[in-house]
Design a protein around this motif. Sequence first.
Motif, PDB file in Angstrom:
ATOM      1  N   ILE A 285     -11.539  -3.937 -38.517  1.00  0.00           N
ATOM      2  CA  ILE A 285     -11.335  -4.473 -39.771  1.00  0.00           C
ATOM      3  C   ILE A 285     -11.669  -5.978 -39.638  1.00  0.00           C
ATOM      4  O   ILE A 285     -11.162  -6.831 -38.818  1.00  0.00           O
ATOM      5  N   ASP A 286     -12.837  -6.137 -40.199  1.00  0.00           N
ATOM      6  CA  ASP A 286     -13.702  -7.574 -40.118  1.00  0.00           C
ATOM      7  C   ASP A 286     -13.228  -8.257 -41.470  1.00  0.00           C
ATOM      8  O   ASP A 286     -13.518  -8.222 -42.444  1.00  0.00           O
ATOM      9  N   LEU A 287     -12.427  -9.147 -41.069  1.00  0.00           N
ATOM     10  CA  LEU A 287     -11.748 -10.371 -41.929  1.00  0.00           C
ATOM     11  C   LEU A 287     -12.296 -11.727 -41.293  1.00  0.00           C
ATOM     12  O   LEU A 287     -11.718 -12.754 -41.501  1.00  0.00           O
ATOM     13  N   SER A 288     -13.669 -11.583 -40.805  1.00  0.00           N
ATOM     14  CA  SER A 288     -14.287 -12.873 -40.038  1.00  0.00           C
ATOM     15  C   SER A 288     -14.371 -13.939 -41.217  1.00  0.00           C
ATOM     16  O   SER A 288     -14.266 -14.919 -40.971  1.00  0.00           O
ATOM     17  N   ALA A 289     -14.536 -13.543 -42.475  1.00  0.00           N
ATOM     18  CA  ALA A 289     -14.824 -14.292 -43.663  1.00  0.00           C
ATOM     19  C   ALA A 289     -13.911 -14.989 -44.365  1.00  0.00           C
ATOM     20  O   ALA A 289     -13.878 -15.385 -45.386  1.00  0.00           O
ATOM     21  N   GLN A 290     -12.594 -14.487 -43.728  1.00  0.00           N
ATOM     22  CA  GLN A 290     -11.196 -14.547 -44.739  1.00  0.00           C
ATOM     23  C   GLN A 290     -10.098 -15.420 -43.985  1.00  0.00           C
ATOM     24  O   GLN A 290     -10.314 -15.579 -42.528  1.00  0.00           O
ATOM     25  N   THR A 291      -9.114 -15.699 -44.789  1.00  0.00           N
ATOM     26  CA  THR A 291      -7.888 -16.389 -44.205  1.00  0.00           C
ATOM     27  C   THR A 291      -7.051 -15.407 -43.953  1.00  0.00           C
ATOM     28  O   THR A 291      -6.533 -14.542 -45.036  1.00  0.00           O
ATOM     29  N   VAL A 292      -6.353 -15.005 -42.600  1.00  0.00           N
ATOM     30  CA  VAL A 292      -5.343 -14.060 -42.482  1.00  0.00           C
ATOM     31  C   VAL A 292      -4.047 -14.680 -42.293  1.00  0.00           C
ATOM     32  O   VAL A 292      -3.974 -15.798 -41.722  1.00  0.00           O
ATOM     33  N   LEU A 293      -3.058 -14.008 -43.067  1.00  0.00           N
ATOM     34  CA  LEU A 293      -1.656 -14.514 -42.916  1.00  0.00           C
ATOM     35  C   LEU A 293      -0.872 -13.469 -42.643  1.00  0.00           C
ATOM     36  O   LEU A 293      -1.027 -12.070 -42.782  1.00  0.00           O
ATOM     37  N   PRO A 294       0.453 -13.978 -42.157  1.00  0.00           N
ATOM     38  CA  PRO A 294       1.537 -12.842 -42.300  1.00  0.00           C
ATOM     39  C   PRO A 294       1.800 -12.340 -43.445  1.00  0.00           C
ATOM     40  O   PRO A 294       1.762 -13.277 -44.662  1.00  0.00           O
ATOM     41  N   GLY A 295       2.276 -11.254 -43.791  1.00  0.00           N
ATOM     42  CA  GLY A 295       2.706 -10.409 -44.942  1.00  0.00           C
ATOM     43  C   GLY A 295       3.706 -11.519 -45.660  1.00  0.00           C
ATOM     44  O   GLY A 295       4.518 -12.030 -44.888  1.00  0.00           O
ATOM     45  N   LEU A 296       3.642 -11.907 -47.140  1.00  0.00           N
ATOM     46  CA  LEU A 296       4.383 -12.735 -47.610  1.00  0.00           C
ATOM     47  C   LEU A 296       6.010 -12.138 -47.910  1.00  0.00           C
ATOM     48  O   LEU A 296       6.302 -10.977 -47.908  1.00  0.00           O
ATOM     49  N   ILE A 297       7.041 -12.906 -48.013  1.00  0.00           N
ATOM     50  CA  ILE A 297       8.499 -12.551 -48.046  1.00  0.00           C
ATOM     51  C   ILE A 297       8.972 -13.306 -49.539  1.00  0.00           C
ATOM     52  O   ILE A 297       9.010 -14.296 -49.458  1.00  0.00           O
ATOM     53  N   ASP A 298       9.532 -12.575 -50.433  1.00  0.00           N
ATOM     54  CA  ASP A 298      10.330 -13.064 -51.335  1.00  0.00           C
ATOM     55  C   ASP A 298      11.734 -12.916 -51.321  1.00  0.00           C
ATOM     56  O   ASP A 298      12.122 -11.526 -51.473  1.00  0.00           O
ATOM     57  N   ALA A 299      12.399 -13.815 -51.209  1.00  0.00           N
ATOM     58  CA  ALA A 299      13.868 -13.587 -50.779  1.00  0.00           C
ATOM     59  C   ALA A 299      14.763 -13.605 -52.162  1.00  0.00           C
ATOM     60  O   ALA A 299      16.074 -13.319 -51.853  1.00  0.00           O
ATOM     61  N   HIS A 300      14.165 -13.591 -53.226  1.00  0.00           N
ATOM     62  CA  HIS A 300      14.952 -13.143 -54.386  1.00  0.00           C
ATOM     63  C   HIS A 300      14.127 -12.461 -55.564  1.00  0.00           C
ATOM     64  O   HIS A 300      13.526 -12.885 -56.236  1.00  0.00           O
ATOM     65  N   THR A 301      14.226 -11.083 -55.534  1.00  0.00           N
ATOM     66  CA  THR A 301      13.708 -10.120 -56.281  1.00  0.00           C
ATOM     67  C   THR A 301      14.850  -9.269 -56.965  1.00  0.00           C
ATOM     68  O   THR A 301      15.991  -9.013 -56.553  1.00  0.00           O
ATOM     69  N   HIS A 302      14.410  -8.748 -58.259  1.00  0.00           N
ATOM     70  CA  HIS A 302      15.169  -7.670 -59.042  1.00  0.00           C
ATOM     71  C   HIS A 302      14.128  -6.616 -59.093  1.00  0.00           C
ATOM     72  O   HIS A 302      13.630  -6.508 -60.241  1.00  0.00           O
ATOM     73  N   LEU A 303      13.775  -5.679 -58.212  1.00  0.00           N
ATOM     74  CA  LEU A 303      12.545  -4.797 -58.714  1.00  0.00           C
ATOM     75  C   LEU A 303      12.876  -3.803 -59.588  1.00  0.00           C
ATOM     76  O   LEU A 303      12.031  -3.115 -60.278  1.00  0.00           O
ATOM     77  N   THR A 304      13.971  -3.553 -59.896  1.00  0.00           N
ATOM     78  CA  THR A 304      14.464  -2.526 -60.882  1.00  0.00           C
ATOM     79  C   THR A 304      14.600  -3.135 -62.340  1.00  0.00           C
ATOM     80  O   THR A 304      14.940  -2.436 -63.253  1.00  0.00           O
ATOM     81  N   ALA A 305      14.252  -4.429 -62.432  1.00  0.00           N
ATOM     82  CA  ALA A 305      14.350  -5.202 -63.713  1.00  0.00           C
ATOM     83  C   ALA A 305      12.789  -5.488 -64.504  1.00  0.00           C
ATOM     84  O   ALA A 305      12.166  -5.889 -63.830  1.00  0.00           O
TER      85      ALA A 305
END
Length: 425
Positions: free
Chosen positions: A72-92
Amino acid sequence: MKLKHLLISATVLGVAAQVSAADEVTVIRAGKLVDVVTGTVLKDQTIIVTGERITSVGPSASAQTPAGAKVIDLSAQTVLPGLIDAHTHLTADPYLSGYNALGVSDTRAALYGVRTARKTLEAGFTTVRNVGAGGFGDVALRDAINEGDFIGPRMRTAGYAIGIKGGHCDENLLPPDVNFTGRGVADGPWEARAKVREMAKYGADVIKICASGGVLSKGDEPGAQQYTLEEMQAIVSEAHKLGRKVAAHAHGASAIHDAIVAGVDSIEHASLIDDAGIKLAKEHGTYLVMDIYDDDFILQEGAKAGMLPESIEKEKKVGQIQRDNFRKAFQAGAKMAFGTDAGVYPHGDNARQFYYMVKYGMTSMQAIQAATINAADLLGWKDRVGSISVGKYADIIAVKGNAADDATELTKVSFVMKGGAVIRQ
Ligand code: ARG
């Protein structure tokens, strides 16, 4: 089996999904890689993913590309760890607020969560901590995602948020003749302890409590304390005994104070935190999770969405103070983890909060760290998520712009991988 399901559901959902077999090897070329552990950006790195995990990270110049590996070529991009949201309400659903929410069943809300889970993941949030849901809808979502029924982020779940009768975590919209009490209500130390046991029994990974009043609840005040110190001590000792952390909704200074003294692991909102509270949070190592984007949505869209007039008034009183206190607490050295209260505003817009985190005192790198390594620590998942490190899940995202210098680029995620499976490219 799981992965096969994932591939099928992802295709049905119209997502460009390529799913790795158990030991399939994927090589990712990263033009820039954000190393959140050291707070630096590394150039020309190669990440090797084997199955669900990261098995190697290092300079491309010295990397060995295994024969037959997918590249997977992401040589033109900035790569980061997946983000984490510590406060969600997915069912709302943010557009079903106030009285609009009363006719929504827990089952309907959970099914709504199927869509928001996908949106959240596609926005680059590969892990969330869901701090409150009716009918254990969050637990059901977590389990269904883990079993490959549909795609969504890794989830830490709370079940019902626990609080006092008539408080922010109760349901106060109905008249007294209905005499309805929310399932999360527990008064007194022993009832509260029992409620923690009930949540743990039915699948809570984390315990959510309401230490103070709130903005979006009827008949209470954000600044007023709800649980007593004694009740919170009982909750925390029970939760920690059962291996669960405690997240305390607390806007007001005295609620924040007593929640920290009781030993909670994070203060949610922390809007009216004072100097003593900041000092205490530092001493106890308590994380602050401050949702400083919400004010925009509540003031712009809230009335239309059904939020009560009293809620809009309360928001006008706390919104700006919370942002100023975010700066104050961060500059004083309090630990901060990224959390947005998604569900108050539309799911998938989580990254909009980065703009405010930078505006109110963080560098882009610090805001990214709050949403990766710090949030992973708060979730108790530092061993599996939060950085691009050998042994962790291959939860990896990319953006075309330079996110390390401008975190607002994270609203435009171009690539998402969760556990080695490409979700978006
Ligand atoms: N769920 C929270 C409450 O009702 C939302 C607060 C949003 N406002 C804010 N300024 N962060 O209290």
